[in-house]
Design a protein around this motif. Structure first.
Motif, PDB file in Angstrom:
ATOM      1  N   UNK A 194      49.902  -8.857 -18.293  1.00 30.76           N
ATOM      2  CA  UNK A 194      50.595 -10.068 -18.525  1.00 30.76           C
ATOM      3  C   UNK A 194      51.893  -9.536 -19.379  1.00 30.76           C
ATOM      4  N   UNK A 195      53.154 -10.196 -19.013  1.00 31.72           N
ATOM      5  CA  UNK A 195      54.047 -10.019 -20.010  1.00 31.72           C
ATOM      6  C   UNK A 195      53.850 -10.727 -21.476  1.00 31.72           C
ATOM      7  N   UNK A 196      52.918 -11.325 -21.466  1.00 31.37           N
ATOM      8  CA  UNK A 196      52.669 -11.894 -23.037  1.00 31.37           C
ATOM      9  C   UNK A 196      52.473 -10.695 -23.880  1.00 31.37           C
ATOM     10  N   UNK A 197      51.759  -9.501 -23.315  1.00 31.34           N
ATOM     11  CA  UNK A 197      51.496  -8.568 -24.344  1.00 31.34           C
ATOM     12  C   UNK A 197      52.595  -7.613 -24.406  1.00 31.34           C
ATOM     13  N   UNK A 198      53.679  -7.848 -23.551  1.00 31.40           N
ATOM     14  CA  UNK A 198      54.873  -6.845 -23.899  1.00 31.40           C
ATOM     15  C   UNK A 198      56.246  -7.483 -24.443  1.00 31.40           C
ATOM     16  N   UNK A 199      56.037  -8.740 -24.580  1.00 30.93           N
ATOM     17  CA  UNK A 199      57.328  -9.540 -25.117  1.00 30.93           C
ATOM     18  C   UNK A 199      57.564  -8.950 -26.360  1.00 30.93           C
ATOM     19  N   UNK A 200      59.012  -8.633 -26.786  1.00 31.50           N
ATOM     20  CA  UNK A 200      59.510  -8.190 -27.967  1.00 31.50           C
ATOM     21  C   UNK A 200      60.238  -9.111 -28.593  1.00 31.50           C
ATOM     22  N   UNK A 201      59.652  -9.846 -29.589  1.00 29.51           N
ATOM     23  CA  UNK A 201      60.441 -11.139 -30.206  1.00 29.51           C
ATOM     24  C   UNK A 201      61.581 -10.867 -31.012  1.00 29.51           C
ATOM     25  N   UNK A 202      61.846  -9.490 -31.482  1.00 28.49           N
ATOM     26  CA  UNK A 202      63.156  -8.992 -32.217  1.00 28.49           C
ATOM     27  C   UNK A 202      64.066  -8.618 -31.228  1.00 28.49           C
ATOM     28  N   UNK A 243      54.289 -17.836 -31.641  1.00 29.08           N
ATOM     29  CA  UNK A 243      55.171 -18.992 -31.653  1.00 29.08           C
ATOM     30  C   UNK A 243      56.272 -19.310 -30.915  1.00 29.08           C
ATOM     31  N   UNK A 244      56.570 -18.375 -30.075  1.00 28.63           N
ATOM     32  CA  UNK A 244      57.746 -18.510 -28.974  1.00 28.63           C
ATOM     33  C   UNK A 244      56.810 -19.080 -27.658  1.00 28.63           C
ATOM     34  N   UNK A 245      55.726 -19.101 -27.831  1.00 30.51           N
ATOM     35  CA  UNK A 245      55.096 -19.331 -26.244  1.00 30.51           C
ATOM     36  C   UNK A 245      55.138 -20.837 -25.905  1.00 30.51           C
ATOM     37  N   UNK A 246      55.519 -21.086 -24.658  1.00 32.90           N
ATOM     38  CA  UNK A 246      55.758 -22.359 -23.996  1.00 32.90           C
ATOM     39  C   UNK A 246      54.305 -22.415 -23.205  1.00 32.90           C
ATOM     40  N   UNK A 247      54.317 -21.489 -22.222  1.00 28.89           N
ATOM     41  CA  UNK A 247      53.195 -21.377 -21.391  1.00 28.89           C
ATOM     42  C   UNK A 247      52.720 -20.208 -20.959  1.00 28.89           C
ATOM     43  N   UNK A 248      51.342 -19.813 -20.940  1.00 31.50           N
ATOM     44  CA  UNK A 248      51.116 -18.599 -20.607  1.00 31.50           C
ATOM     45  C   UNK A 248      50.544 -18.465 -19.125  1.00 31.50           C
ATOM     46  N   UNK A 249      50.408 -17.429 -18.595  1.00 32.52           N
ATOM     47  CA  UNK A 249      49.887 -17.332 -17.377  1.00 32.52           C
ATOM     48  C   UNK A 249      50.843 -18.074 -16.181  1.00 32.52           C
ATOM     49  N   UNK A 250      51.957 -17.910 -15.941  1.00 32.72           N
ATOM     50  CA  UNK A 250      52.625 -18.553 -15.206  1.00 32.72           C
ATOM     51  C   UNK A 250      53.369 -17.514 -14.079  1.00 32.72           C
ATOM     52  N   UNK A 251      53.315 -17.787 -12.912  1.00 29.32           N
ATOM     53  CA  UNK A 251      53.782 -16.783 -11.865  1.00 29.32           C
ATOM     54  C   UNK A 251      53.156 -15.339 -11.912  1.00 29.32           C
ATOM     55  N   UNK A 252      53.180 -14.886 -10.669  1.00 32.45           N
ATOM     56  CA  UNK A 252      52.772 -13.478 -10.421  1.00 32.45           C
ATOM     57  C   UNK A 252      53.897 -12.732  -9.776  1.00 32.45           C
ATOM     58  N   UNK A 253      54.155 -11.744 -10.173  1.00 33.76           N
ATOM     59  CA  UNK A 253      55.336 -10.939  -9.561  1.00 33.76           C
ATOM     60  C   UNK A 253      54.897 -10.119  -8.603  1.00 33.76           C
ATOM     61  N   UNK A 254      55.636 -10.327  -7.447  1.00 37.55           N
ATOM     62  CA  UNK A 254      55.332  -9.550  -6.016  1.00 37.55           C
ATOM     63  C   UNK A 254      56.762  -8.692  -5.983  1.00 37.55           C
ATOM     64  N   UNK A 255      56.724  -7.478  -5.660  1.00 30.68           N
ATOM     65  CA  UNK A 255      58.069  -6.801  -5.238  1.00 30.68           C
ATOM     66  C   UNK A 255      57.841  -6.177  -4.074  1.00 30.68           C
ATOM     67  N   UNK A 256      58.914  -6.637  -3.138  1.00 22.71           N
ATOM     68  CA  UNK A 256      58.826  -5.896  -1.880  1.00 22.71           C
ATOM     69  C   UNK A 256      59.732  -4.692  -1.691  1.00 22.71           C
ATOM     70  N   UNK A 257      60.571  -4.276  -2.944  1.00 26.41           N
ATOM     71  CA  UNK A 257      61.146  -3.216  -3.065  1.00 26.41           C
ATOM     72  C   UNK A 257      60.443  -1.747  -3.127  1.00 26.41           C
ATOM     73  N   UNK A 258      60.286  -1.022  -1.943  1.00 30.02           N
ATOM     74  CA  UNK A 258      59.528   0.143  -2.002  1.00 30.02           C
ATOM     75  C   UNK A 258      59.602   1.012  -3.143  1.00 30.02           C
ATOM     76  N   UNK A 259      58.299   1.225  -3.611  1.00 30.00           N
ATOM     77  CA  UNK A 259      58.393   2.330  -4.818  1.00 30.00           C
ATOM     78  C   UNK A 259      59.142   3.526  -4.425  1.00 30.00           C
ATOM     79  N   UNK A 260      59.498   4.427  -5.543  1.00 25.87           N
ATOM     80  CA  UNK A 260      60.085   5.749  -5.051  1.00 25.87           C
ATOM     81  C   UNK A 260      58.955   6.543  -4.231  1.00 25.87           C
ATOM     82  N   UNK A 261      59.633   7.282  -3.273  1.00 25.98           N
ATOM     83  CA  UNK A 261      58.719   7.976  -2.173  1.00 25.98           C
ATOM     84  C   UNK A 261      57.917   7.388  -1.475  1.00 25.98           C
ATOM     85  N   UNK A 262      58.003   5.933  -1.403  1.00 25.45           N
ATOM     86  CA  UNK A 262      57.391   5.353  -0.293  1.00 25.45           C
ATOM     87  C   UNK A 262      58.512   4.601   0.561  1.00 25.45           C
ATOM     88  N   UNK A 263      57.936   4.571   1.935  1.00 29.94           N
ATOM     89  CA  UNK A 263      58.851   3.714   2.603  1.00 29.94           C
ATOM     90  C   UNK A 263      58.332   2.099   2.765  1.00 29.94           C
TER      91      UNK A 263
END
Lengths: 425, 402, 389
Positions: free
Chosen positions: A109-117, A158-178
């Motif tokens: 979850x991005x909750x664990x990765x957000x950098x408030x500063x 303190x910044x939180x409005x809502x947790x656990x919203x939205x799940x990201x799916x990316x159709x961009x192929x990872x490098x070395x994948x078609x």
């Protein structure tokens, strides 16, 4: 004896009042009345010289002839424009790192990765953004879940409005994948997930039959995908080129997901297809692209928001950190207006629509009774390049004041005079 | 019967003799004309003849046979002048075989078929200054062009318009030091540091100065530098950081050079010195934060109001696009300069008459005056409004975009 | 005794001499043809060409065929002059892939392309079988100032006669391919500077021991033609600027996009050696040649083989006609125009009295793709004959 008790009584009263007022140095007032030169409600017509009544951080009333209670603190903004704060329906900024290395990590979850500063939040608040859905980047197939925050607060909590919203799916192929490898990976994951769920349900049914207590929980690494299938989470599917759009629509249909499409600039070519699907869309920050017409060899300018608008697609804008305007949501809206979009619709695309896409439109996105008092005080029309955000109010509390913005001052005013170094030769 | 024949012949003769006298005249009517050189004109007319402005003002009589362009309530301005434009050239912008190439003319590499030209015209730019690249200490001679024509010669309005000198760390890119390996190609050379850049610059001007009394100078490189020393060719110095700007001022003092700065990101820190010496400045790409360019991680400190601060103390400021294909819209540059604190009128001048003066082509372009080229931009509204579109662009009297 | 021996010796000698002369070069042959495309004098139906000692003695409908002359009966065939490939690099590659570009030094004006020619190479044979009898061997486009091209006939059996011009001019390249990463020039502007520098030096050159400046001096004096590679409009414009400035006698090579400024090219009487039209070329590029010819520019076709895989120069002409070029101009582009541009029109380019007997015999209209080449004759000798299937 009588006078003494009076004095004690009066002094005690004074002490209480004074200490009371000292401890609440900046009192969060319960009742507020904003008197604004113009109120852009988004929900309806603009109101000239109107009033917004706020109580406990919620809008109680808005209109021209509103009675201001005697105990309401009046905020004078007669020469300003008040409108709802801007909402960003998708961003990957403000994170420690945008993407995880492994391709299938729906459980993070991005909750664990957000950098408030991060300066991203400081800039966002200065530019009028009051809520943003922060999702993982575009380089991971199943990137993880998102978090809605306000760009104000020292900690993520303190910044939180809502947790656990939205799940990201990316159709961009990872490098070395078609592309085919990438799609197959997704299908395989979903098929394995469905198998797992079947087994799980089977075990549950078996236990129920035998009247045994069933306390097995869904595997924590699969929980978010299960919630996705149960429509508890919305899928944000990223397509960087028009060719990926049919794939995204196929995914949405096959698994019956609640979906928002996040598009790259090239996806304008699939505008009609997207219009038919009636899915909401988040546009790429780049709104104008140039393409060479193969037949005539002429340079043609494509205005992406107009192409989608004419096709009947509802969309929200994104920003990037490039030069001049596209770092501002209001500039993206102004660009659309420049090429023919109606003002009201463009303004909705930076307020109400993104709020709807991320599910916070019960609180944000417009100035209506019952919604949160989260407002921008602008020095002029929002689509005017000379307008600055003067103040930002979140839930009835002023959290930003331009007059006190030290960093902005430093960026706009001449530097302090320093003594010129004497030449040495 | 005869009468009719005579009449017909008479009419024919009239048309034959009078027709050539009818010059091709175009009249542009507009709700608001911003001449830049004077007060704005409300409900005015511009008469164009042979690609030049024949007359401008209110109450002007429009000849009968004139083509009338009715711009209604639109705002009309002179075509924009980009003194730091994106380059419609083919191939490398820099001649890599040497770091000092004063004789290199970027006009030789102009490509009228370049895709960039059509895009630039659509943003209202009608005059561009094309400079050679930034990888040489002295990279060569720039050229002032208009985005028109089939062949380069038709584009050029002033060749050898200025000598480009680059003093920030850019020329050090790509140069190698033969430490372990022997020098296998010409990339093994100076400069690798800022002091080497300044040394090379000084040496070049020193050598040119030595030749001051010989006429003609045999070395073509020194011949060009000699013309710069005599003030016959202007010199543009590309410098971003304040310390580099100061170093450039030192070199200028030593050789009596009249500088013009390009890019000048930290110009605001030396604003007073620039004003004192009457040094004009062409501001290049605008960055909100220094990390935005990525390549050159120099300690650049950005001030968003660079243009405003410089203009305030009297420095002549031109706003250019900095040669970046993504930001060719200098009208947006002006709009944001005003947002950050520049005076409105100064900002509009900064994309018209000021760059024209800096480039030495102000007698032809930069404002709407009698006798100047008919380069006109028609806008749907106030120029400094982001929702304003470029409706029409007229270049040398011909409509090239609408 | 000695007399008899001597006499028999003489007889044997004379007979063998006669035999050898018979085997190598029939003195006179007459060719009867269904259609003779003379190029300069129209098409002759049911005509006769008399070839004498390698030259065309007579051509026409009513021509007297001398007694006892070999008659080649081609009454159902078409005959055109030997095709001239105005620019190619055949026979220049041995083991190293490309010996057509001396790329180490930017200036190679003193090099003769003839020094690198291998007459026995496969591509020479390929060219012959496609009807090409004369070529201009040229350096490539990767040197700003390249070497000296040569004009040669592809029949190298006779020791001297096949080199028509040992040094036909000097090759210049203003194309982007002349720019290199690690050799000057690296930029277009640098390229133009370099070329002008060389020409300036050549202008002031007096007698000396500098072969490079010697040959460039002849170019600057317009005694030797300059063959300038320039493909796009800006390259052609740069070329014209240099030609004007130094008053050169010049030919534009590979000026494929010149149709956009064709009137300027025509005004200066600049001939153009046109790059090959391939089946893989885009439609819009195939249309250009017709437009250019229509503006009055003299065009000659070139294969640029083996850089392109155009094996058959006739394909270029056929495609050009399909996309708008006049048939007559197309045939001229393969023959007389090339001859005039290369300065060998006194000997080649048409079937006319006095010219070399270089002929190509086809079984149909030369500008029809279905027609194939049956026989190729150079200097009156059959150098290629299609095998019966």
């Amino acid at each position: 004896m009588k006078s003494r008790s009076h004095i004690t009584f009066i002094s005690m009263f004074l002490i209480v009042v004074i200490t009371g007022s000292i401890t609440h140095a900046a009192p969060v007032r319960r009742k507020l009345a904003v008197e604004a030169g113009r109120i852009i409600t988004i929900a309806g017509e603009d109101i000239k010289n109107g009033v917004i009544l706020i109580e406990d951080g919620t809008i109680k009333a808005v209109g021209k002839d509103v009675d201001v209670p005697w105990d309401a603190f009046v905020i004078e903004a007669k020469d300003q424009v008040v409108m709802p704060g801007f909402v960003m329906a998708h961003t990957s900024s403000g994170l420690d790192r945008e993407n995880e290395n492994m391709p299938e990590v729906p459980f993070i979850s991005t909750f664990d990765s957000i950098d408030p500063i991060s300066t991203f939040f400081e800039d966002s608040l200065r530019d009028g953004v009051v809520a943003m859905l922060i999702l993982p980047g575009n380089n991971t197939l199943l990137g993880g879940t998102g978090t809605i925050v306000k760009p104000y607060g020292r900690t993520v909590e303190a910044m939180l409005i809502k947790r656990y919203t939205g799940l990201k799916i990316s159709l961009l192929p990872s490098p070395n994948t078609s592309r085919m490898g990438h799609m197959q990976r997704f299908r395989r994951y979903m098929s394995e997930l469905k198998d797992y769920l079947e087994d799980y349900e089977q075990r549950k049914a078996d236990d129920e039959e035998e009247k045994k207590p069933f306390d097995e929980e869904i595997d924590v690494t699969k929980q978010s995908m299960v919630d996705l299938l149960n429509k508890k989470l919305t899928a944000f599917i990223y397509c960087n080129r028009a060719a990926y759009v049919p794939k995204a629509l196929e995914i949405q249909k096959t698994h019956g997901l609640k979906t928002v499409l996040v598009l790259g600039p090239d996806c304008y070519k699939a505008a009609d297809l997207i219009a038919k699907s009636k899915l909401p869309v988040v546009l790429a920050p780049q709104l104008i692209i140039w393409e060479t017409n193969e037949q005539t060899n002429e340079e043609e300018m494509k205005v992406i928001p107009m192409i989608f608008h004419r096709a009947g697609v509802k969309f929200a804008f994104q920003t990037d950190t490039s030069q001049y305007g596209s770092r501002y949501l209001w500039y993206q809206a102004a660009t659309a207006v420049k090429y023919g979009m109606k003002r009201a619709e463009a303004l909705k695309s930076i307020t109400l629509y993104p709020a709807q896409f991320i599910g916070v439109d019960n609180r944000l996105g417009s100035i209506e009774t019952g919604k949160e008092a989260t407002l921008l005080f602008l020095t002029g029309d929002p689509l005017d390049a000379q307008t600055w955000v003067d103040q930002v109010m979140i839930a009835g509390e002023i959290v930003y004041e331009r007059a006190k913005d030290e960093r902005l001052k430093k960026l706009l005013e001449p530097p302090l005079k320093i003594q010129e170094p004497k030449d040495t030769d | 019967m005869r009468i009719y024949v005579i009449l017909l012949t008479f009419l024919l003769l009239v048309t034959v003799f009078i027709a050539p006298g009818w010059a091709e005249v175009t009249a542009v009517k507009a709700g608001r004309i911003l001449t830049i050189s004077g007060e704005p004109i409300t409900d005015g007319v511009i008469l164009i003849e042979d690609g030049k402005i024949a007359d401008i003002g209110t109450g002007i009589e429009i000849p009968e046979n004139a083509t009338v362009i009715d711009a209604g309530k639109s705002v009309v301005m002179p075509g924009f002048v980009d003194a730091s434009a994106v380059q419609p050239v083919r191939g490398d912008l820099n001649e890599q075989s040497s770091e000092i190439t004063p004789t290199l003319r970027i006009s030789d590499a102009l490509d009228p078929q370049s895709k960039v030209i059509k895009r630039v015209v659509q943003t209202g730019v009608t005059t561009l200054f094309i400079s050679p690249g930034r990888q040489n200490v002295i990279s060569g001679l720039g050229v002032v062009v208009k985005p028109t024509g089939n062949i380069p010669q038709q584009m050029i309005i002033k060749d050898e318009a200025a000598l480009t000198v680059v003093m920030d760390m850019d020329p050090t890119q790509g140069n190698r030091i033969p430490r372990r390996e022997p020098a296998v190609n010409f990339y093994y050379r100076r400069p690798g540091t800022r002091m080497a850049i300044i040394w090379m610059l000084r040496k070049s001007f020193f050598d040119a100065q030595q030749q001051a009394d010989t006429e003609p100078i045999s070395d073509p490189n020194l011949a060009i530098l000699s013309e710069v020393l005599k003030d016959e060719i202007p010199i543009h110095v590309n410098a971003r950081r304040a310390i580099v700007i100061r170093a450039a001022l030192k070199v200028a003092d030593e050789y009596g050079l009249k500088l013009i700065f390009q890019e000048c990101t930290e110009g605001y820190r030396v604003a007073e010195q620039l004003a004192e010496r009457k040094i004009p400045v062409v501001l290049g790409p605008f960055y909100y934060y220094p990390g935005s360019i990525g390549q050159y991680r120099e300690g650049r400190q950005v001030n968003w109001n660079n243009a405003g601060i410089l203009a305030e103390v009297g420095v002549k400021v031109a706003l250019g696009s900095g040669g970046q294909p993504d930001t060719i819209d200098i009208l947006t540059a002006a709009t944001f300069a005003v947002r950050h604190g520049m005076d409105r009128d100064e900002a509009l001048k900064a994309i018209t008459i000021t760059p024209a003066e800096i480039l030495g082509v102000a007698e032809r372009v930069g404002s709407l005056e009698k006798g100047k080229d008919a380069d006109i931009v028609v806008l749907s509204g106030d120029p400094l409004d982001v929702t304003t579109r470029v409706e029409k662009v007229i270049l040398n009297g011909k409509t090239v975009y609408q | 005794m000695i007399k008899k021996r001597f006499l028999s010796f003489l007889i044997v000698l004379s007979i063998s001499l006669c035999l050898t002369s018979f085997g190598n070069e029939p003195q006179v042959i007459a060719i009867r043809a269904g259609k003779i495309w003379t190029v300069t004098d129209g098409v002759i139906t049911d005509g006769i060409i008399i070839v004498d000692n390698g030259k065309i003695r007579a051509v026409g409908q009513e021509v007297d065929v001398p007694e006892g002359v070999n008659i080649l009966d081609m009454s159902d065939k078409n005959i055109i002059p030997g095709i001239i490939d105005a620019h190619c690099h055949i026979g220049l590659s041995l083991d190293i892939f490309s010996e057509m570009d001396e790329t180490v030094a930017a200036i190679a004006a003193d090099m003769l392309i003839l020094d690198a020619f291998n007459p026995h190479s496969k591509d020479v044979k390929k060219a012959l079988s496609s009807g090409v009898t004369t070529v201009m061997l040229a350096p490539g486009y990767r040197n700003p100032v390249g070497g000296q091209p040569a004009v040669v006939k592809l029949d190298t059996s006779k020791a001297n006669d096949w080199v028509l011009k040992r040094s036909a001019g000097v090759e210049f390249s203003l194309m982007n391919q002349a720019l290199m990463f690690d050799r000057e020039p690296t930029s277009r502007a640098g390229l133009i500077e370099l070329v002008k520098e060389q020409l300036n030096e050549a202008k002031v050159y007096q007698e000396g021991f500098n072969p490079r400046l010697e040959v460039l001096n002849r170019v600057v004096d317009a005694n030797l033609p300059a063959y300038i590679w320039a493909h796009t409009v800006d390259e052609i414009a740069s070329a014209m600027a240099i030609i004007d400035q130094y008053n050169l006698n010049a030919v534009l090579v590979a000026a494929g996009q010149g149709d956009e400024i064709a009137d300027m090219i025509a005004k200066r009487d600049l001939p153009v050696i046109y790059p090959p039209l391939l089946l893989s070329s885009k439609d819009k590029d195939l249309k250009r040649v017709g437009k250019m010819a229509g503006s009055g520019v003299k065009l000659a076709f070139a294969s640029l083989a083996p850089r392109t895989d155009l094996n058959d120069l006739r394909t270029s002409a056929i495609l050009a006609v399909k996309y708008g070029l006049d048939k007559e101009a197309a045939l001229k582009g393969l023959t007389i125009n090339a001859a005039e541009i290369l300065g060998v029109a006194d000997r080649l380019g048409s079937i006319s009295e006095g010219k070399d007997a270089d002929l190509v015999i086809l079984n149909g209209d030369p500008l029809q793709p279905a027609s194939s080449i049956e026989m190729v004759i150079i200097n009156g000798n059959i150098v290629y004959q299609r095998l019966e299937e």
